[in-house]
Design an enzyme around this catalytic site. Sequence first.
Site, mmCIF file in Angstrom:
data_model
loop_
_atom_site.group_PDB
_atom_site.id
_atom_site.type_symbol
_atom_site.label_atom_id
_atom_site.label_comp_id
_atom_site.label_asym_id
_atom_site.label_seq_id
_atom_site.Cartn_x
_atom_site.Cartn_y
_atom_site.Cartn_z
ATOM 1 N N SER D 49 8.380 14.449 24.515
ATOM 2 C CA SER D 49 8.086 14.323 23.096
ATOM 3 C C SER D 49 7.754 12.873 22.778
ATOM 4 O O SER D 49 8.391 11.946 23.288
ATOM 5 C CB SER D 49 9.283 14.789 22.262
ATOM 6 O OG SER D 49 8.929 14.790 20.895
ATOM 7 N N GLU D 50 6.755 12.668 21.928
ATOM 8 C CA GLU D 50 6.246 11.335 21.619
ATOM 9 C C GLU D 50 7.309 10.411 21.057
ATOM 10 O O GLU D 50 7.170 9.188 21.092
ATOM 11 C CB GLU D 50 5.108 11.408 20.588
ATOM 12 C CG GLU D 50 3.873 12.146 21.043
ATOM 13 C CD GLU D 50 3.887 13.587 20.588
ATOM 14 O OE1 GLU D 50 4.805 14.338 20.984
ATOM 15 O OE2 GLU D 50 2.967 13.955 19.838
ATOM 16 N N ASN D 51 8.340 11.003 20.445
ATOM 17 C CA ASN D 51 9.371 10.159 19.847
ATOM 18 C C ASN D 51 10.470 9.793 20.824
ATOM 19 O O ASN D 51 11.547 9.387 20.410
ATOM 20 C CB ASN D 51 9.941 10.822 18.583
ATOM 21 C CG ASN D 51 10.478 12.212 18.834
ATOM 22 O OD1 ASN D 51 9.947 12.933 19.677
ATOM 23 N ND2 ASN D 51 11.505 12.595 18.128
#
Lengths: 228, 228, 222, 222
Positions: D49-51
């Site tokens: 996930s990008e976060n």
Amino acid sequence: MLDKRVASLADSVAGIRDGATVLIGGFGNAGIPVELIDALIEQGAKGLTIVANNAGAGRTDIAKLMATGRVRKIVCSYPRSAGSVVFEELYAAGKIELELVPQGTLSERMRAAGAGIGGFFTPTAAGTKLGEGKETRMIDGRLHVFEAPLRGDVALIKAETADRWGNLTFHLSARNFAPTMAMAADLTVVQARRVVELGRIDPEQVVTPGIFVDRVVEVANPQAAGQA
Amino acid sequence: MLDKRVASLADSVAGIRDGATVLIGGFGNAGIPVELIDALIEQGAKGLTIVANNAGAGRTDIAKLMATGRVRKIVCSYPRSAGSVVFEELYAAGKIELELVPQGTLSERMRAAGAGIGGFFTPTAAGTKLGEGKETRMIDGRLHVFEAPLRGDVALIKAETADRWGNLTFHLSARNFAPTMAMAADLTVVQARRVVELGRIDPEQVVTPGIFVDRVVEVANPQAAGQA
Amino acid sequence: MPVKPLTRDEIARRVGRDIPDGAYVNLGIGLPTLVANYVPSDREVVYHSENGILGMGPAPKPGEEDPDLINAGKQPVTLVPGAAIFHHTDAFAMIRGGHIDLALLGAMQVAANGDLANWATGDETFPPAVGGAMDLGAGAASVWVLMDHTAKDGTPKILERCTYPLTAAGVVDRIYTNLAVIEVTVDGLLVREMAPGLEFDELQGRTGAKLRLANDWRTVTV
Amino acid sequence: MPVKPLTRDEIARRVGRDIPDGAYVNLGIGLPTLVANYVPSDREVVYHSENGILGMGPAPKPGEEDPDLINAGKQPVTLVPGAAIFHHTDAFAMIRGGHIDLALLGAMQVAANGDLANWATGDETFPPAVGGAMDLGAGAASVWVLMDHTAKDGTPKILERCTYPLTAAGVVDRIYTNLAVIEVTVDGLLVREMAPGLEFDELQGRTGAKLRLANDWRTVTV
């Protein structure tokens, strides 16, 4: 199943090709993957370009690899250190090429390769001999030089703890270049003092996520680097 | 004595000037420093440029700050999200300027500012509308665009644990932009759920070293972000 | 009164007095490393090392060395409470990004315009080595040089222009030598302090760049 | 035989079968997120996930959500053994650096040359938003698009050239729709599979770019 563990040191370096660029972790004698380097010596690849902060000391590890005559070129920031006799002999004899790179630029260039950055401007080395011939640019009133990414075909690094997905932790300042080199190579090989069960490393304490790692071999009692 | 703790939220945001660029940590509602934003609202600086991934949701925190009319411009990757009504109203009314930046480029630009990099080439946005007007370069056969560093006058971030030197740890995915923003601002202000004694955070588990932090205030029971 | 040049420890002690409380400091190899011994004990200074350490403490007791805990000079060190470990790229982000308040460096030559030469003499018979010198020179918020005022043969090391290859251009803020404390200003070199018994003319004679003497100059005390 | 387009879950199930064991995969918001439910259970896939997460697991049970553990779509998630947490800049280094093997993305339009349009329609009455779409498009080693074959009004979404603003140029490798599985090749779009009952001419009629039918084409099975 995602299992990056390999059975032996020989397996860990299998397939490294002649002419490969090999990033080798460590600073001084901390974090040098001595057993992986020995395995590479055994493996036999030649015409190598080695990227490492130092050019070896004593007659072991990087120095031993250079002494085999299989290192064509070394890219490093500080080749001349206490006991760097093998390098100095080869250099004096014109048998090894040296690309000298400021230490922070060396690390940042590998980081750029790992992070998909096509190159960057840095004030380091601007206006110096090591900046000569490089593209320059004034940014906010300061001279900068352009630096290209530095990618490895292989990275050899040493970790404290690993799991079968390749998540890593490191011991104190033996961390040094390893997390960056792990990102920057097509094949990242890790010797870990302990290989632990998946889930044993707290997700918040993973230093190098397994995505950057390809092969893990346990070396429970690693040799010290830089011995005579 | 090196002591970055401040006594109150008001002290933590003292001196932030009109026209400042303020980096605000958080992604979705995780890691938003709600109490620091409330303190900034109370403090009164206006004409602000806000750099944050999202443009607020509901009527609290970033949305509340924008609703005061004191935000001139927002730099973010995803201003339009569930409940971003305040931003949408201001944008429709032409009362706020938007600089849209791809999320990874946003983070990398702040990292460049923090790391003293004068700018970098990235393939992200090359050949797209967001790459229009930017310097381009072919590198290894791929089109790249040049991106400049993005520096903040101030960063407001939320941490899990802090010590008086400003060493920080974060809770799970609330980490997100905080470590990068901490590097990228002249004044980095942290609200931490717990301020612990110096030496209580294992040196190997420090995520943001205190060198990137200027002020620490304890907020033991932070409010949730993005409430209506 | 005979001239009494400062010893290495006296230079380090003199510099130690100027390190601000709460500063983040990188100590170069050699003479700069001694400074940590002489910072007044009521000041908290955080020592940085290029290989990924903030919060270095004194050398370990014999037998307590950890080969994985070394400084940039590859000597064993300890950590103080509040220390942090990080990787090389982050360590140099701190340097290049201007987060290090102060780098104390040795030098072969310093020029009146703040140019620093401390990595190579141009002698090509030895392989060159640069380490983190250029990053520190270009990146640290302030650079103070600690060195002997002249080479062993008396050749000046402070010059109008460096003759050795530069490490970084226009970065040196102060020079602490065995003979003087000199500030690098936009108007050139300003002598703030001189060693006991030293006359300005004599100092100027041992210096390859024009010096000015500050109105409020003092004798170095240590 | 009447045409039987795939449901959203059937598209996800079809894609799930193609996810290689051991792959690092980023799932876009919406339809791509469903794919995690359909990867064969004997494969170990690591979700990014990008976060700042690798090793996302299924949604938490009601009441067990942690507001600090969310995915890029801001939904609560869990971690599996072997998960790792890192910051945003590192998360995007993984993406931009080509370390993510596979990004599964939704799209508004895909072109025959692999151009991807999934962030804006050019309608300026709404503020634009891009998130991590351009980074994923440009950076992931492979990009597979999951979408309905046409817009709700029947307008083709697969075109010779995208009319919407591009997310990334020439990056899509495969397209999975409710009507077909299409490979993007240097020679254009190659239909590998078609929905049950669908004739090639009908598929071509609903597509704005020239298709070729693979010699070994099959009916999609789910």
